[in-house]
Design a protein around this motif. Structure first.
Motif, mmCIF file in Angstrom:
data_model
loop_
_atom_site.group_PDB
_atom_site.id
_atom_site.type_symbol
_atom_site.label_atom_id
_atom_site.label_comp_id
_atom_site.label_asym_id
_atom_site.label_seq_id
_atom_site.Cartn_x
_atom_site.Cartn_y
_atom_site.Cartn_z
ATOM 1 N N ASN B 164 0.849 -1.189 0.000
ATOM 2 C CA ASN B 164 0.000 0.000 0.000
ATOM 3 C C ASN B 164 0.892 1.249 0.000
ATOM 4 O O ASN B 164 2.113 1.145 0.060
ATOM 5 N N GLN B 165 0.262 2.436 -0.059
ATOM 6 C CA GLN B 165 1.062 3.664 -0.218
ATOM 7 C C GLN B 165 2.052 3.861 0.926
ATOM 8 O O GLN B 165 3.191 4.268 0.717
ATOM 9 N N LEU B 166 1.612 3.557 2.139
ATOM 10 C CA LEU B 166 2.499 3.728 3.298
ATOM 11 C C LEU B 166 3.681 2.766 3.212
ATOM 12 O O LEU B 166 4.829 3.136 3.468
ATOM 13 N N GLN B 167 3.389 1.523 2.824
ATOM 14 C CA GLN B 167 4.471 0.534 2.693
ATOM 15 C C GLN B 167 5.441 0.932 1.587
ATOM 16 O O GLN B 167 6.653 0.767 1.730
ATOM 17 N N ILE B 168 4.908 1.455 0.486
ATOM 18 C CA ILE B 168 5.786 1.892 -0.595
ATOM 19 C C ILE B 168 6.718 2.983 -0.081
ATOM 20 O O ILE B 168 7.919 2.966 -0.318
ATOM 21 N N PHE B 169 6.151 3.892 0.690
ATOM 22 C CA PHE B 169 6.930 5.007 1.204
ATOM 23 C C PHE B 169 8.019 4.528 2.170
ATOM 24 O O PHE B 169 9.190 4.861 2.036
ATOM 25 N N VAL B 170 7.614 3.715 3.135
ATOM 26 C CA VAL B 170 8.547 3.313 4.193
ATOM 27 C C VAL B 170 9.518 2.229 3.715
ATOM 28 O O VAL B 170 10.710 2.279 4.014
ATOM 29 N N LEU B 171 9.010 1.274 2.942
ATOM 30 C CA LEU B 171 9.838 0.120 2.590
ATOM 31 C C LEU B 171 10.596 0.300 1.274
ATOM 32 O O LEU B 171 11.521 -0.448 0.996
ATOM 33 N N VAL B 172 10.173 1.272 0.465
ATOM 34 C CA VAL B 172 10.820 1.417 -0.845
ATOM 35 C C VAL B 172 11.435 2.812 -1.041
ATOM 36 O O VAL B 172 12.618 2.925 -1.356
ATOM 37 N N VAL B 173 10.632 3.849 -0.829
ATOM 38 C CA VAL B 173 11.122 5.197 -1.152
ATOM 39 C C VAL B 173 12.251 5.615 -0.206
ATOM 40 O O VAL B 173 13.306 6.077 -0.654
ATOM 41 N N ILE B 174 12.053 5.430 1.077
ATOM 42 C CA ILE B 174 13.073 5.882 2.036
ATOM 43 C C ILE B 174 14.385 5.083 1.881
ATOM 44 O O ILE B 174 15.451 5.687 1.805
ATOM 45 N N PRO B 175 14.310 3.745 1.789
ATOM 46 C CA PRO B 175 15.580 3.031 1.546
ATOM 47 C C PRO B 175 16.245 3.452 0.232
ATOM 48 O O PRO B 175 17.472 3.516 0.159
ATOM 49 N N SER B 176 15.441 3.753 -0.794
ATOM 50 C CA SER B 176 16.029 4.189 -2.060
ATOM 51 C C SER B 176 16.744 5.526 -1.899
ATOM 52 O O SER B 176 17.688 5.825 -2.623
#
Lengths: 259, 260
Positions: B164-176
């Motif tokens: 979901n959007q929150l998971q994309i943000f926390v698990l993908v965008v921030i590590p990227s």
């Protein structure tokens, strides 16, 4: 299964809006491989993004198994050409596959079995602790396949996935993909600009006209047994026919790119 | 000599050689050419340094300066990362605040010293504030850039996999964005080392900068050089420590994968 009905896609642009798709009708049957073939800039990727639900059509409708597509759905997984940016570089092979299981809340007890199964299917189980940066281009694409299959989608949407690979690796990937397709019966929409690739893989080939205002101008049924050999006269004839069909559009696409 | 590149420990040898040559020329120049009062020779500087080290004077100044740098840097980085990921994600907020940020980031910590003294006095708080100020904008700009450059394909892949959007943000965008954030922090660390000195020269009664200022007033060039060498050494050591910590804890986030 997948159905597009008079799909239009218009992007706001100056001085006037850019019409990428101008009334695309398409039906993809369960379990078939449909290749979308066309010159660069013909809206193939846009069409795939619409199918995936990343882009909303400006007009017309998209549905998957009778239900209208309103965003990325769990039944359709997109597969990208640039595996380097599509994979999670901070996760190793196994963890990349686990990501989907985790966010889909698949019970933990099943993780190991699912991961083993798909890593073995793409022949990556010996590399499960490596990070994407340590893999070759072909291995990264195989990892993308395993990661996609692990969440058990019905449809694979593939956007020129093997275009950046060297010719030998690409041929190997075709064999891997066909074998997996035969074993799992997934529906595959495969975008390419390579005629040979489309003939190797497809049950049907949808020819797209050069943009703007692209449509699917022709659908070709491939009634040829696999594996298809380009040296086979029937296959060679088909190749030439398609090439002739595309020629004017390729010229138009080049003309446009030159401006 | 032909195979020098293959000699083990070549890097260490070269570094040692480079430092030895520099010290030697410094010794020769300041003894025979320049006025040794203006440029004290290295042996003289070392003679001055030993009692300062033994009495604990240097250590006290170093630790007070470093604690100012660390506190300001830690809070500055933390605030910038939180703020940066939000600004990187919320377009409207970014568009609203970006012009202000673009203007304010030209206010170097040094430019802020006079007002910081009025606001916070010459105690610790004004130094924390100045280091915070310098760190914040550097890390902020890098964090925003990192969030923006999180590959769209990676976010979409995660979405397809069911995030979901929150998971994309926390698990993908921030590590990227992590490599950008860490790079920003490294630059900010170096800049903190540069900002703490003028801050302490102008508004403090302790720290390395204060030592410089005091020695200058008393025309103690020896002691000034001890302080300058200390700054070089500290900056170098801190950057190494920072890199070591990053390698130990964040290594997996730091590899950019080349385009296939």
């Amino acid at each position: 299964m997948l159905q597009l009905d008079k799909v239009r896609k218009v992007f706001p642009a100056a001085p006037e809006p850019y019409v990428a798709l101008d009334g695309v009708d398409l039906e993809v049957a369960d379990g078939e491989i449909l290749c979308l073939l066309g010159p660069s800039g013909c809206g193939k990727s846009t069409l795939l993004n619409v199918l995936a639900g990343f882009e909303r059509p400006s007009a017309g409708s998209v549905s998957c198994r009778g239900a209208p597509v309103r965003g990325a759905g769990r039944d359709r997984v997109m597969f990208f050409q640039d595996a380097g940016s599509a994979l999670f570089p901070w996760l190793n092979v196994e963890e990349n596959v686990r990501f989907g299981l985790r966010v889909r809340k698949v019970p933990k007890a099943q993780w190991a079995g699912i991961i083993d199964n798909y890593l073995r299917m793409v022949d990556l189980d010996r590399h499960r602790n490596k990070f994407p940066a340590q893999l070759s281009g072909g291995m990264r694409q195989r990892l993308q396949i395993a990661r996609a299959l692990a969440v058990e989608p019905a449809v694979l949407l593939m956007d020129e996935p093997f275009a950046a690979l060297d010719a030998l690796t690409r041929r190997r990937m075709h064999a891997v993909l066909l074998e997996i397709w035969q074993r799992t019966g997934k529906t595959i929409v495969f975008v390419t600009h390579d005629i040979a690739e489309a003939i190797t893989l497809g049950d049907r080939i949808g020819i797209m006209s050069a943009g703007p205002c692209s449509i699917i101008s022709k659908i070709i049924d491939l009634d040829l047994p696999r594996p298809r050999d380009l040296a086979d006269p029937a296959v060679a004839r088909l190749f030439n026919d398609i090439e002739r069909l595309l020629a004017p559009d390729i010229a138009r696409a080049e003309e446009r790119a030159a401006h | 000599m032909r195979n020098f590149a293959a000699v083990p420990g070549r890097g260490v040898l070269l570094t040692a050689g480079s430092i030895a040559i520099a010290f030697l020329s410094w010794q020769v120049l300041s003894t025979f050419i320049f006025n040794p009062f203006l440029i004290p020779p290295p042996l003289e500087v070392i003679r001055t340094a030993i009692p300062m080290i033994l009495s604990g004077e240097i250590l006290a100044d170093v630790s007070i300066s470093m604690s100012r740098v660390l506190v300001g840097f830690a809070f500055g980085s933390l605030a910038a990362i939180v703020f940066g990921v939000l600004l990187g994600r919320l377009q409207l907020l970014h568009d609203l605040l970006d012009p202000i940020i673009e203007l304010m980031r030209y206010l170097s910590p040094t430019a802020m010293i006079p007002i910081a003294v009025i606001w916070f006095g010459i105690g610790e708080l004004s130094k924390y504030f100045l280091i915070f100020w310098g760190t914040f904008f550097i890390v902020l700009v890098n964090t925003i850039a990192g969030v923006w450059r999180a590959p769209i394909a990676r976010q979409r892949a995660a979405e397809c996999l069911g995030a979901n959007q929150l998971q994309i943000f926390v698990l993908v965008v921030i590590p990227s964005a992590a490599p950008y954030i860490v790079t920003g922090m490294r630059v900010a660390m170096a800049s903190s080392f540069m900002s703490i000195i003028p801050a302490e020269i102008l508004a403090a009664d302790s720290g390395i900068g204060y030592l410089l200022q005091k020695s200058s007033m008393l025309l103690q060039t020896n002691r000034i050089f001890v302080a300058l060498l200390t700054i070089c050494l500290l900056g170098f050591v801190f950057d190494r420590i920072f890199r070591f910590l990053v390698a130990r804890t964040l290594a997996r986030f730091m590899s950019f994968v080349a385009v296939t």
